[in-house]
Design an enzyme around this catalytic site. Structure first.
Site: not given
Length: 377
Positions: A87-89, A121, A315
């Site tokens: 994942v990004e966040t 993030r 994400q």
């Protein structure tokens, strides 16, 4: 009862369906499978607005469908790196995940630093409406955490953002059953309000023939209140119940907005305390009207965040300690979900046959991210 876990198959991302925001206003709640439609009366006409209430009913129906499908129970987190890399966040709940009361949970600073070092993030979402975003920023700072105000989203902010998203008339007022956080966010958004902590000392003398006036200012113009916002309120009393009830029942088109319906909250780290849901329940009981819930598990804040940061919800990993708010919030938005056992939910509650909400993973606390590695072959 079959145990279920949501997936994008059943709960598609709602952020892609979000309409374009109007200038200088947050995007309105999307017209999607997780939102219904409501009506707000203005100037004799009806304006269609999105309603989180119908979305929660829809989510309940989808969970019944998923129960019939027999999805697998939550898996214990064994390889933290795999989840982090997928994942990004990360969206974190605060109470029971980052802190309990005013006490920081062990290992939180090191965990957040590690995730930031990996370029993730971080967003912090709380149903607690007693503080504004600025006030929460100060709490993070006091606990030694470096968190930007733009990374914080409280349900007090969500209430003001929701009113902006529906173009709530600026000549109308908002009656607040809640604390300072809601007042500050309404003021920042340019809305007039009354109530809040200042009504905490007001009493009603129930004498024969007594009639309680409501919603009149010094110019004696009635029906100024177009919305009643209810959040956690340590100054809750019968005056507020009656005043809010009269506004909702007698003012045409008056909205009933709840910041959350949490049963319990963490005022201290010693025990659980009755949550904002108890205040919302009192107004629901007297008005027989379901509230528009802007906090978790409604997808309003998820859609707002996805639009603001340009995030694809697949994400995102939602990390929380409550099944019926945090985990359901992530599932309704089509995110990965991680339950931590450092708050209100125990492993016995998670694995109970009566529980139908299953996260993707569960672990003891977020500092497990620092220690759980893939098993060597």
């Amino acid at each position: 009862m079959l145990l279920t876990r949501a997936s994008p198959t059943f709960l598609p991302s709602t952020s892609a369906a979000s309409p374009s925001p109007q200038q200088a206003a947050p995007p309105p709640p999307p017209s999607s499978p997780t939102f219904g439609r409501s009506q707000y009366r203005r100037g004799g006409g009806l304006v269609s607005v999105s309603s989180p209430v119908a979305g929660q009913r829809g989510a309940a129906r989808r969970r019944s469908v998923m129960a019939a499908a027999g999805a697998v129970p939550a898996a214990k987190l064994e390889n933290a790196d795999a989840l982090i890399d997928s994942v990004e966040t990360f969206i974190f709940d605060c109470d029971g995940v980052i802190w309990k009361g005013d006490k920081l949970i062990d290992g939180v600073p090191e965990t957040l630093d590690m995730l930031r070092s990996k370029g993730k993030r971080l967003v912090f979402v709380t149903n607690n409406s007693t503080k504004s975003r600025k006030q929460y920023g100060k709490k993070f700072e006091t606990l030694g955490l470096n968190v930007n105000e733009e990374e914080i989203f409280a349900s007090s902010f969500a209430a003001a953002a929701y009113l902006q998203s529906i173009d709530f008339p600026k000549d109308k007022k908002v009656y607040v059953i809640g604390e300072d956080g809601i007042l500050k966010e309404l003021e920042l958004a340019g809305f007039q309000y009354l109530g809040g902590p200042s009504d905490g000392d007001k009493k009603i003398e129930l004498k024969p023939g007594f009639y309680m006036e409501h919603d009149k200012d010094v110019t004696t113009i009635p029906n100024l209140v177009g919305a009643v916002v209810v959040g956690f309120d340590r100054y809750f009393n019968y005056y507020k119940v009656q005043y809010g009830t009269l506004c909702i029942r007698e003012n045409p088109g008056c909205l009933f907005i709840a910041t959350n319906r949490d049963a319990v909250t963490h005022l201290t780290d010693a025990q659980e305390w009755a949550g904002g849901g108890s205040m919302v329940g009192a107004i629901l009981g007297s008005t027989k009207q379901e509230p528009l819930v802007v906090g978790k598990p409604s997808t309003f804040m998820m859609d707002y965040l996805a639009k603001k940061f340009g995030i694809t919800t697949s994400q995102i990993c939602m990390v929380g300690d409550r099944l019926d708010t945090d985990i359901l919030f992530g599932q309704n938005g089509g995110c990965k979900t991680l339950l931590v056992l450092s708050g209100v939910t125990s492993v016995q509650m998670l694995q109970s046959p009566d529980n139908s909400i299953q996260p993707d993973f569960y672990t003891n606390q977020i500092s497990d991210f620092l220690t759980l590695k893939a098993a060597t072959v």
